[in-house]
Design an enzyme around this catalytic site. Sequence first.
Site, mmCIF file in Angstrom:
data_model
loop_
_atom_site.group_PDB
_atom_site.id
_atom_site.type_symbol
_atom_site.label_atom_id
_atom_site.label_comp_id
_atom_site.label_asym_id
_atom_site.label_seq_id
_atom_site.Cartn_x
_atom_site.Cartn_y
_atom_site.Cartn_z
ATOM 1 N N THR A 140 -5.531 5.175 6.981
ATOM 2 C CA THR A 140 -6.420 4.557 6.008
ATOM 3 C C THR A 140 -6.988 3.248 6.524
ATOM 4 O O THR A 140 -6.371 2.575 7.368
ATOM 5 C CB THR A 140 -5.654 4.289 4.698
ATOM 6 O OG1 THR A 140 -6.460 3.509 3.810
ATOM 7 C CG2 THR A 140 -4.374 3.514 4.965
ATOM 8 N N GLU A 142 -7.075 0.723 4.738
ATOM 9 C CA GLU A 142 -6.354 -0.341 4.040
ATOM 10 C C GLU A 142 -5.383 -1.079 4.948
ATOM 11 O O GLU A 142 -4.930 -2.184 4.611
ATOM 12 C CB GLU A 142 -5.648 0.218 2.805
ATOM 13 C CG GLU A 142 -6.616 0.801 1.793
ATOM 14 C CD GLU A 142 -5.988 1.112 0.457
ATOM 15 O OE1 GLU A 142 -5.102 0.348 0.023
ATOM 16 O OE2 GLU A 142 -6.383 2.109 -0.154
ATOM 17 N N TYR A 165 1.863 0.148 0.053
ATOM 18 C CA TYR A 165 1.252 1.363 0.599
ATOM 19 C C TYR A 165 0.635 1.106 1.968
ATOM 20 O O TYR A 165 0.934 1.803 2.946
ATOM 21 C CB TYR A 165 0.190 1.893 -0.360
ATOM 22 C CG TYR A 165 -0.769 2.860 0.306
ATOM 23 C CD1 TYR A 165 -0.313 4.038 0.885
ATOM 24 C CD2 TYR A 165 -2.138 2.576 0.381
ATOM 25 C CE1 TYR A 165 -1.189 4.920 1.520
ATOM 26 C CE2 TYR A 165 -3.014 3.452 1.002
ATOM 27 C CZ TYR A 165 -2.527 4.612 1.573
ATOM 28 O OH TYR A 165 -3.400 5.472 2.206
ATOM 29 N N LYS A 169 1.628 2.537 5.792
ATOM 30 C CA LYS A 169 0.707 3.274 6.655
ATOM 31 C C LYS A 169 0.488 2.543 7.976
ATOM 32 O O LYS A 169 0.362 3.181 9.032
ATOM 33 C CB LYS A 169 -0.628 3.497 5.942
ATOM 34 C CG LYS A 169 -0.577 4.511 4.821
ATOM 35 C CD LYS A 169 -0.186 5.912 5.313
ATOM 36 C CE LYS A 169 -1.262 6.558 6.147
ATOM 37 N NZ LYS A 169 -0.885 7.947 6.554
#
Length: 357
Positions: A140, A142, A165, A169
């Site tokens: 991602t 993010e 989160y 990741k």
Amino acid sequence: MTAPLVPQNTKRVLVTGGAGFIGGALVRKLLSGSDVQIFNLDKCGYASDLTSIGSDPRHELLRVDLVDADATAAAVQQADPDLVMHLAAESHVDRSIDGPGAFIESNVLGTFNLLQAVRAHWEQLPDERKAHFRFHHISTDEVFGSLGATGRFSETTPYDPRSPYSASKAASDHLVMAWHHTYGLPVVLTNCSNNYGPWQFPEKLIPVVILKAIAGEPIPLYGDGANVRDWLYVEDHVDALLLAATKGEIGSSYCVGGHGERSNREVVEAICSLLDQMKPKSKPYAELITRVTDRPGHDHRYAIDPNRITTKLGWQPLHDFSEGLTATVAWYLENLDWCQKVRARAGYDGGRIGTNK
């Protein structure tokens, strides 16, 4: 003549998280556009659903949780893959705020267990299969943190995760690249922007807004609604994933974005406008928009520079945001029974989570 989705020497594909939103779209694409055998490793958690895949003899579900190292190793051995596409992950930021432990277990420990199992598999392959093997890790944007008013994420952007989160990741990304540099595992990594489209579990922004609106309930808008995301239609993302997995340079990463920057308020208002046309009521749906307390640590802006995957691999998104959103809203209106079914099965009533209480 259309180029094949996968090389001729790729016969068996292991997709982790293939019962999820993006994984399911990938499995459907492989079933319709190739003759590969697909092994779908999925723990079948709350957001998993196989309805969109249906029954096909070339698709086999391996119901395994990556946290279980022995079961993961056995599944990889059974699949005997030529290509691994790793999408399995806990992915909802709000849920990571309420329960970060599950994200560390699934996204960090699970990726470690998969890497160990895949490395053992790859090392014992015959030379010809070994030379063509790939491990593709799907991540991602993010992991890069938050942007200000200008600039875009690229493959050289430093990592700066801000939520449990995104931190989980980021850790999995680093593990994948470490297994490449230390053990020689042939990996490719992609970092994508926010996906949307049909079959997305109705806890994410777009389906939540659609379902709240047609139920006549307040439509929650975090903070001032100015947070910006770069929206990517899921089918365009799947095209990018297959290009990166089969044609990407080993050891490289590719950022995938849909040129779809919109603030959350713009997205919510666009959905309301579409609903006014598709399912009109006596009052505009926008009157239901209700500002709520912002998400803790809410990143201000994400935006992707996809220049590398565009210039190196020839990828371009085929759907602009307006077109993709129109198709998505129409799909949810036609599939309300599915939404109710999956929410009931998951025990999710559409209420807000991730308030840090």
